[in-house]
Design an enzyme around this catalytic site. Structure first.
Site, PDB file in Angstrom:
ATOM      1  N   ALA A 263      62.919  63.927 -14.278  1.00 32.51           N
ATOM      2  CA  ALA A 263      63.796  64.885 -13.566  1.00 32.51           C
ATOM      3  C   ALA A 263      64.591  64.257 -12.422  1.00 32.51           C
ATOM      4  O   ALA A 263      65.266  64.979 -11.688  1.00 32.51           O
ATOM      5  CB  ALA A 263      63.021  66.093 -13.049  1.00 32.51           C
ATOM      6  N   ALA A 264      64.566  62.930 -12.301  1.00 29.97           N
ATOM      7  CA  ALA A 264      65.369  62.298 -11.229  1.00 29.97           C
ATOM      8  C   ALA A 264      66.856  62.589 -11.445  1.00 29.97           C
ATOM      9  O   ALA A 264      67.576  62.928 -10.497  1.00 29.97           O
ATOM     10  CB  ALA A 264      65.118  60.792 -11.202  1.00 29.97           C
ATOM     11  N   GLY A 265      67.312  62.482 -12.703  1.00 25.88           N
ATOM     12  CA  GLY A 265      68.723  62.746 -13.008  1.00 25.88           C
ATOM     13  C   GLY A 265      69.063  64.219 -12.779  1.00 25.88           C
ATOM     14  O   GLY A 265      70.153  64.548 -12.285  1.00 25.88           O
ATOM     15  N   ASP A 266      68.137  65.107 -13.115  1.00 28.42           N
ATOM     16  CA  ASP A 266      68.372  66.543 -12.907  1.00 28.42           C
ATOM     17  C   ASP A 266      68.499  66.830 -11.409  1.00 28.42           C
ATOM     18  O   ASP A 266      69.359  67.598 -10.974  1.00 28.42           O
ATOM     19  CB  ASP A 266      67.211  67.368 -13.483  1.00 28.42           C
ATOM     20  CG  ASP A 266      66.901  67.015 -14.930  1.00 28.42           C
ATOM     21  OD1 ASP A 266      67.828  66.601 -15.657  1.00 28.42           O
ATOM     22  OD2 ASP A 266      65.727  67.126 -15.337  1.00 28.42           O
TER      23      ASP A 266
HETATM   24  O1  RIB Z   1      64.935  65.575 -17.443  1.00 29.10           O
HETATM   25  C1  RIB Z   1      63.563  65.820 -17.535  1.00 29.10           C
HETATM   26  C2  RIB Z   1      63.295  66.952 -18.487  1.00 29.10           C
HETATM   27  O2  RIB Z   1      63.673  66.567 -19.785  1.00 29.10           O
HETATM   28  C3  RIB Z   1      61.841  67.352 -18.608  1.00 29.10           C
HETATM   29  O3  RIB Z   1      61.450  68.301 -17.667  1.00 29.10           O
HETATM   30  C4  RIB Z   1      61.732  67.823 -20.056  1.00 29.10           C
HETATM   31  O4  RIB Z   1      61.467  69.188 -20.169  1.00 29.10           O
HETATM   32  C5  RIB Z   1      63.051  67.438 -20.706  1.00 29.10           C
HETATM   33  O5  RIB Z   1      63.876  68.532 -20.821  1.00 29.10           O
END
Ligand code: RIB
Length: 321
Positions: A263-266
């Site tokens: 989730a770093a990119g998110d």
């Molecule tokens: O970017 C990380 C996410 O990728 C995770 O939380 C997983 O659910 C996938 O969607």
């Protein structure tokens, strides 16, 4: 002034195994831990934007950034967990539909001792987020400053959302993840495209490779030629590189001890959207986004690693977590 961030995309329950090293094909390895953690690229962006937006005192009454999520979950315990996680981050989830007869999206994640991961996603209810759902989001798009999208929901829905956002005056940020080829028509409706190096190479039909800052200008310009108004290349520990109407610039990453890159990119995209929604210029917004991602990699899990506003501010002002 529009100050809502609408995130439209996936919600997954992550099944996370800690491993000393990632298994090779055909290999069995013994895990060191197991957890179920709320995730999904869309919901991760929404939760991180929610936690980073809520500590900021609004400059003017009514200027606080509000975060909303749209997507689909199943009628199951995983869906409940994801809705609770959004609520805990202060994210409005009225536009998250509950779908009968299908399980909430799931992701199988292995994380090794250095924080690197492999992820397998099972879309489940995310696949039911349909182009026909977009009309009911038009009112929200009319209010919103930024629409954040990723590629874990049907491409037809992403395209319909981009078109509707354009018609309703919302700016769009697309994270082209997981990597897949995209048509120029779709890319030309994107205000900011935020690929990592793998996604950038795939969009340009080039062989995947490590991209350093020296390669970034050529890559970013080539991507802009496909249609997006601006490109922010996410380069991991090399930071990020912007190419757009405001010129070109890079921003270095913050040096932190990474335990989990999930989730770093998110979180980077969430930080970028929060900063731009609050009116920061590009340079400040890139720095804020880098700091957001840096905080997230020091913590385990997806939504469990979403930074609070104070965490980001501290890293920005002291260089320390
Ligand atoms: O970017 C990380 C996410 O990728 C995770 O939380 C997983 O659910 C996938 O969607």
């Amino acid at each position: 002034m529009r100050s809502t961030i609408l995130v439209a995309g996936s919600l997954n329950l992550d099944f996370v195994a800690g491993v000393c090293r990632l298994p090779e094909p055909g290999q069995t390895v013994t895990g060191t831990s197991f957890e179920m953690i709320p995730g999904g690229k869309g919901a991760n962006q929404a939760c991180a934007a929610g936690t980073m937006a809520r500590r900021k005192a609004p400059a003017e009454p009514g200027d606080a950034v509000r975060v909303e999520m749209a997507g689909c979950v199943g009628r199951d315990e995983a869906g409940e967990m994801l809705l609770r996680s959004l609520a805990g981050a202060g994210v409005a989830a009225e536009a998250v539909g509950r779908v009968d007869g299908v399980a909430t999206g799931a992701a199988m994640i292995n994380v090794d001792a250095s924080g690197q991961n492999t992820i397998v996603v099972i879309p489940g209810a995310n696949a039911r987020f349909a182009p026909s759902d977009v009309d009911s989001l038009r009112g929200r798009l009319r209010e919103c400053a930024w629409l954040l999208l990723q590629l874990e929901t049907p491409l037809g829905t992403v395209e319909a959302l981009l078109r509707a956002a354009r018609q309703e005056g919302a700016r769009t940020m697309l994270d082209p993840a997981p990597a897949q080829p995209l048509a120029r028509g779709l890319l030309s409706m994107v205000d900011i495209l935020t690929p990592n190096e793998t996604e950038a190479c795939l969009l340009l039909e080039r062989a995947p490779r490590r991209v350093g800052l020296e390669d970034a200008p050529d890559l970013a310009r080539s991507l802009r030629a496909l249609g997006p108004r601006a490109v922010v290349l996410k380069l991991g520990d090399a930071g990020c590189f912007y190419s757009g109407p405001e010129g070109e610039q890079s921003a270095p990453a913050f040096a932190v001890r990474a335990v989990d890159a999930t989730a770093a990119g998110d979180t980077f995209n969430a930080g970028l959207a929060v900063a731009l929604s609050e009116g920061l210029p590009v340079a400040g917004a890139l720095r804020f986004a880098n700091a957001s991602a840096a905080v997230s990699v020091t913590r385990k899990g997806a939504q469990t690693s979403a930074p609070e506003r104070d965490d980001v501010e501290r890293l920005l002002s002291t260089g320390r977590i």
